[in-house]
Structure formats: C-alpha cells, structure tokens
Design a protein around this motif. Structure first.
Motif, short mmCIF file in Angstrom:
data_model
loop_
_atom_site.label_atom_id
_atom_site.label_comp_id
_atom_site.label_asym_id
_atom_site.label_seq_id
_atom_site.Cartn_x
_atom_site.Cartn_y
_atom_site.Cartn_z
N PRO A 58 -11.56 -14.37 24.77
CA PRO A 58 -12.88 -14.55 24.20
C PRO A 58 -12.80 -15.14 22.78
O PRO A 58 -11.96 -14.73 21.98
CB PRO A 58 -13.48 -13.14 24.17
CG PRO A 58 -12.35 -12.21 24.36
CD PRO A 58 -11.22 -12.97 24.98
N LEU A 59 -13.64 -16.15 22.52
CA LEU A 59 -13.68 -16.79 21.19
C LEU A 59 -14.86 -16.32 20.36
O LEU A 59 -14.72 -15.92 19.22
CB LEU A 59 -13.76 -18.31 21.34
CG LEU A 59 -12.56 -19.03 21.88
CD1 LEU A 59 -12.83 -20.52 21.92
CD2 LEU A 59 -11.34 -18.75 21.02
N ASP A 60 -16.05 -16.40 20.95
CA ASP A 60 -17.26 -16.07 20.20
C ASP A 60 -18.40 -15.85 21.19
O ASP A 60 -18.26 -16.15 22.37
CB ASP A 60 -17.61 -17.22 19.25
CG ASP A 60 -18.46 -16.78 18.07
OD1 ASP A 60 -18.91 -15.61 18.04
OD2 ASP A 60 -18.68 -17.59 17.15
N ALA A 61 -19.49 -15.33 20.69
CA ALA A 61 -20.68 -15.11 21.52
C ALA A 61 -21.89 -15.69 20.80
O ALA A 61 -21.92 -15.73 19.57
CB ALA A 61 -20.87 -13.62 21.80
N VAL A 62 -22.86 -16.12 21.57
CA VAL A 62 -24.13 -16.60 21.01
C VAL A 62 -25.27 -16.00 21.82
O VAL A 62 -25.10 -15.59 22.96
CB VAL A 62 -24.25 -18.14 21.03
CG1 VAL A 62 -23.22 -18.79 20.15
CG2 VAL A 62 -24.18 -18.69 22.44
N GLN A 63 -26.43 -15.91 21.18
CA GLN A 63 -27.63 -15.46 21.87
C GLN A 63 -28.64 -16.59 21.85
O GLN A 63 -28.94 -17.15 20.79
CB GLN A 63 -28.21 -14.23 21.19
CG GLN A 63 -29.41 -13.65 21.92
CD GLN A 63 -29.95 -12.42 21.25
OE1 GLN A 63 -30.32 -12.47 20.08
NE2 GLN A 63 -29.96 -11.34 21.98
N VAL A 64 -29.14 -16.94 23.01
CA VAL A 64 -30.16 -17.98 23.14
C VAL A 64 -31.51 -17.29 23.28
O VAL A 64 -31.66 -16.42 24.13
CB VAL A 64 -29.89 -18.89 24.37
CG1 VAL A 64 -31.03 -19.85 24.59
CG2 VAL A 64 -28.58 -19.64 24.19
N SER A 65 -32.44 -17.67 22.42
CA SER A 65 -33.82 -17.16 22.57
C SER A 65 -34.76 -18.25 22.06
O SER A 65 -34.48 -18.95 21.12
CB SER A 65 -34.02 -15.86 21.82
OG SER A 65 -34.01 -16.07 20.43
N ARG A 66 -35.84 -18.37 22.73
CA ARG A 66 -36.83 -19.41 22.38
C ARG A 66 -38.09 -18.77 21.87
O ARG A 66 -38.50 -17.75 22.20
CB ARG A 66 -37.14 -20.26 23.61
CG ARG A 66 -35.89 -20.89 24.15
CD ARG A 66 -36.20 -21.88 25.25
NE ARG A 66 -35.10 -22.22 26.06
CZ ARG A 66 -34.00 -22.84 25.66
NH1 ARG A 66 -33.84 -23.16 24.41
NH2 ARG A 66 -33.03 -23.14 26.50
#
Length: 66
Positions: A58-66
C-alpha cells in the motif's frame, strides 16, 4: 477490492522515477487505496515482498466525494 485503474511502467534504470496516474472522472464517492507491485518482467509474476504475501504494497489512500 475492485481495481478501477492500473498503470504499468518499467522501473527506472537510474535514480527515481515518477509517473502520473489518472483516475476515471466518473469514479463513485468512496475511499480508494493505491498499491505498488513489482513484477518479474519475464514471467509477469509478482516479486515477493516481506510482510505482503500477495506482493501488493500500500502506498496511499484518497477519498473521493463530490
């Protein structure tokens, strides 16, 4: 657990290498994890990584929200 994008690049011969990865514009809201896996170029089998039996680090995590 579903792959939504994948980029394949050779490792740089010298120094460091960076590549821009673009996620799909219509990606649904949610949490997404980035992983790196290094493959044997001849067999395409993932190389073993201590602590990661499937070779996905695992490198990194992101959260997508609009």
């Amino acid at each position: 657990g579903v792959v939504v994008a994948q980029d394949d690049y050779p490792l740089p011969a010298e120094s460091y290498g960076c590549h821009l990865s673009v996620l799909p514009a219509d990606l649904p809201n949610g949490d997404y994890q980035f992983y790196v896996t290094v493959y044997d170029w001849q067999t395409l089998e993932p190389l073993p990584v201590v602590g990661y039996p499937d070779g996905r680090v695992p490198l990194d995590a992101v959260q997508v929200s609009r």
